[in-house]
Design an enzyme around this catalytic site. Structure first.
Site, PDB file in Angstrom:
ATOM      1  N   LYS A   1       3.375   4.980 -10.592  1.00 60.02           N
ATOM      2  CA  LYS A   1       2.588   3.774 -10.309  1.00 60.02           C
ATOM      3  C   LYS A   1       2.603   2.821 -11.513  1.00 60.02           C
ATOM      4  CE  LYS A   1       0.520   2.931  -7.070  1.00 60.02           C
ATOM      5  NZ  LYS A   1       0.999   2.200  -5.845  1.00 60.02           N
TER       6      LYS A   1
ATOM      7  N   LYS B   1      -6.977  15.272  -0.008  1.00 56.34           N
ATOM      8  CA  LYS B   1      -7.751  14.688  -1.104  1.00 56.34           C
ATOM      9  C   LYS B   1      -9.156  15.299  -1.184  1.00 56.34           C
ATOM     10  CE  LYS B   1      -4.540  11.830  -2.350  1.00 56.34           C
ATOM     11  NZ  LYS B   1      -4.420  10.401  -2.252  1.00 56.34           N
TER      12      LYS B   1
ATOM     13  N   GLY C   1      -2.249  19.269 -16.632  1.00 54.84           N
ATOM     14  CA  GLY C   1      -2.365  17.868 -17.089  1.00 54.84           C
ATOM     15  C   GLY C   1      -3.530  17.131 -16.471  1.00 54.84           C
ATOM     16  N   HIS C   2      -4.532  17.831 -16.003  1.00 61.05           N
ATOM     17  CA  HIS C   2      -5.655  17.236 -15.264  1.00 61.05           C
ATOM     18  C   HIS C   2      -6.453  16.261 -16.144  1.00 61.05           C
ATOM     19  CE1 HIS C   2      -9.078  18.286 -12.203  1.00 61.05           C
ATOM     20  NE2 HIS C   2      -8.781  17.003 -12.233  1.00 61.05           N
TER      21      HIS C   2
ATOM     22  N   SER D   1       0.935   9.439  -2.922  1.00 58.11           N
ATOM     23  CA  SER D   1      -0.261   9.218  -3.744  1.00 58.11           C
ATOM     24  C   SER D   1      -0.996  10.483  -4.191  1.00 58.11           C
ATOM     25  CB  SER D   1      -1.236   8.329  -2.976  1.00 58.11           C
ATOM     26  OG  SER D   1      -1.769   9.047  -1.894  1.00 58.11           O
TER      27      SER D   1
ATOM     28  N   THR E   1      -3.496   1.850  -9.262  1.00 55.07           N
ATOM     29  CA  THR E   1      -4.552   2.849  -9.451  1.00 55.07           C
ATOM     30  C   THR E   1      -5.034   2.863 -10.899  1.00 55.07           C
ATOM     31  OG1 THR E   1      -4.870   5.260  -9.619  1.00 55.07           O
ATOM     32  CG2 THR E   1      -2.621   4.493  -9.686  1.00 55.07           C
ATOM     33  N   ASP E   2      -6.271   3.281 -11.087  1.00 51.65           N
ATOM     34  CA  ASP E   2      -6.788   3.418 -12.465  1.00 51.65           C
ATOM     35  C   ASP E   2      -6.088   4.554 -13.214  1.00 51.65           C
ATOM     36  OD1 ASP E   2      -7.954   5.587 -11.154  1.00 51.65           O
ATOM     37  OD2 ASP E   2     -10.026   5.032 -11.615  1.00 51.65           O
ATOM     38  N   GLU E   3      -5.373   5.401 -12.484  1.00 50.50           N
ATOM     39  CA  GLU E   3      -4.719   6.547 -13.140  1.00 50.50           C
ATOM     40  C   GLU E   3      -3.607   6.124 -14.096  1.00 50.50           C
ATOM     41  OE1 GLU E   3      -4.075  10.050 -10.780  1.00 50.50           O
ATOM     42  OE2 GLU E   3      -5.568   9.422  -9.324  1.00 50.50           O
TER      43      GLU E   3
ATOM     44  N   PHE F   1       0.834  -1.212   0.000  1.00 45.78           N
ATOM     45  CA  PHE F   1       0.000   0.000   0.000  1.00 45.78           C
ATOM     46  C   PHE F   1       0.864   1.255   0.000  1.00 45.78           C
ATOM     47  CE2 PHE F   1      -2.586  -3.066   2.461  1.00 45.78           C
ATOM     48  CZ  PHE F   1      -3.814  -2.933   1.855  1.00 45.78           C
TER      49      PHE F   1
ATOM     50  N   TYR G   1       2.806  11.193 -10.616  1.00 42.76           N
ATOM     51  CA  TYR G   1       2.298  10.160  -9.705  1.00 42.76           C
ATOM     52  C   TYR G   1       1.882   8.919 -10.490  1.00 42.76           C
ATOM     53  CZ  TYR G   1      -1.323   7.495  -7.349  1.00 42.76           C
ATOM     54  OH  TYR G   1      -2.086   6.458  -6.873  1.00 42.76           O
TER      55      TYR G   1
ATOM     56  N   ASP H   1      -7.103  25.390 -12.948  1.00 42.55           N
ATOM     57  CA  ASP H   1      -7.084  23.936 -13.102  1.00 42.55           C
ATOM     58  C   ASP H   1      -5.696  23.344 -12.844  1.00 42.55           C
ATOM     59  OD1 ASP H   1      -8.178  21.486 -13.559  1.00 42.55           O
ATOM     60  OD2 ASP H   1      -8.762  21.858 -15.637  1.00 42.55           O
TER      61      ASP H   1
END
Ligand code: TYD
Length: 342
Positions: free
Chosen positions: A159, A194, A280-281, A76, A130-132, A72, A155, A277
């Site tokens: 991952k 977060k 790179g969002h 993040s 992560t789905d990212e 874990f 990030y 914003d």
């Protein structure tokens, strides 16, 4: 950390056999208080340490005779990875390499024979990802486990790199591994930086709620307890070498989430403040969860309404915890991130 501490509590409350060793560096987002209630449980041990510390990690794996590892440990927070990418590489990539290497050394029947692919009975390594790593999704469709990885933030790139590393240990050394890719988690003990805890806490404090850009970005929200249940299934029954997406089946825009929180706390929409914003969002994430549903019978139990109300109530009744984690370094971070919008 947030997901790890929830997992440990979930595991112990489920009356499972065996002992858990929690290795945590206790950086800003890790907090011993998250597990205060189980510190004295004989099935639980805590070791303070960094997964980049090869000697210590090996010592823990060997001394305890660890047979299952769930990683874990990660830096993040996307916004922090934009400010300071370096630590994301060392912790998320090099740290993962240290951990899996220690596991290989300890679990392999013939550690010095590179052709041997036999491991001790029952050992397994789960990499929590992560789905990212899949990148940005258009308006339609969802991420399938077989898609190429196209991470956008430092990030997500770290991952994705760790995922590839873990995969290579399975392909080359035959290590029994799984990779899980979850959607956005929420729930008790999540660090305040977060989206969900930040918006709950600012609402409680009547402070502006900083929404990036137009707030129309979409995330799929997964209650951390559903995530922990899915991880237990993967740990017990996951097919070795496989990747499993874990999602909450709750796609919402950020603005929808923020409005829900404001309404639940009876606070005015005027607290919403659109700010510049994130570079790179990613606009949208959504995961295809057919595989874990079919193979391991997992589907989330929480509805978003239940999960969010639970979480809001948890933060309301744990303000001492929230105020403590928000002290110190977090104040400086908040000023840097949101200073102008305060
Ligand atoms: P976050 O919780 O940082 O998770 P991630 O970036 O990993 O998805 O952010 C969730 C969404 O909320 C993301 O689209 C960015 C947005 N967001 C804001 O609009 N304002 C904020 O202050 C934060 C922290 C996030």
């Amino acid at each position: 950390g947030f997901i790890g501490s929830n997992f440990i509590r979930y595991w112990l409350s489920d009356n499972r056999r065996g002992k858990i060793v929690n290795l945590d560096a206790l950086t800003y987002a890790g907090n011993l208080e998250n597990l205060k209630d189980i510190t004295d449980d004989p099935r639980y041990d805590f070791v303070k340490g960094d997964i980049r510390d090869r000697q210590l990690v090996e010592q823990v794996v060997f001394d305890y005779g660890v047979d299952r590892i769930i990683n874990f440990a990660a830096e993040s927070h996307v916004d922090r990875s934009i400010e300071e990418p370096g630590v994301f590489w060392t912790t998320n990539v090099l740290g993962t390499q240290v951990l899996i290497e220690a596991a290989k050394k300890s679990w392999k029947e013939k550690p010095d024979d590179k052709y041997d692919r036999a491991y001790q009975e029952g050992v397994t390594f789960v990499q929590v990802s992560t789905d990212e790593v899949y990148g940005d999704l258009g308006d339609e469709g969802s991420f399938h486990e077989d898609l190429p990885l196209l991470p956008n933030s430092p990030y997500a790139a770290s991952k994705a790199s760790a995922d590839l590393l873990i995969r290579s240990y399975h392909q080359t050394f035959g290590m029994p591994v799984n990779i899980t890719r979850c959607s956005n988690n929420y729930g008790p003990y999540q660090f305040l930086e977060k989206l969900i805890p930040l918006m709950i806490q600012n609402s409680l404090d009547d402070k502006p709620l900083p929404v990036y850009g137009d707030g129309q970005q979409i995330r799929d929200w997964l209650h951390v307890k559903d995530h922990c249940r899915a991880l237990c299934l993967v740990l017990a029954e996951g097919r070795k070498g496989e990747i499993y997406n874990i999602g909450g089946q709750n796609e919402k825009t950020n603005l929808d989430m923020v409005r829900f929180i404001l309404k639940a706390l009876d606070k005015p929409a005027s607290l919403i403040q659109h700010v510049r914003d994130r570079p790179g969002h990613d606009r949208r994430y959504a995961v295809d969860t057919t595989k874990i549903q079919k193979e391991l019978g997992f589907s989330p139990a929480y509805t978003l309404e239940e999960g969010l109300m639970d979480t809001i109530r948890w933060y309301q009744s744990n303000q001492k915890w929230a105020k403590r984690v928000a002290s110190g370094d977090y104040q400086a971070y908040y000023q840097r991130m949101y200073g102008k919008s305060k």
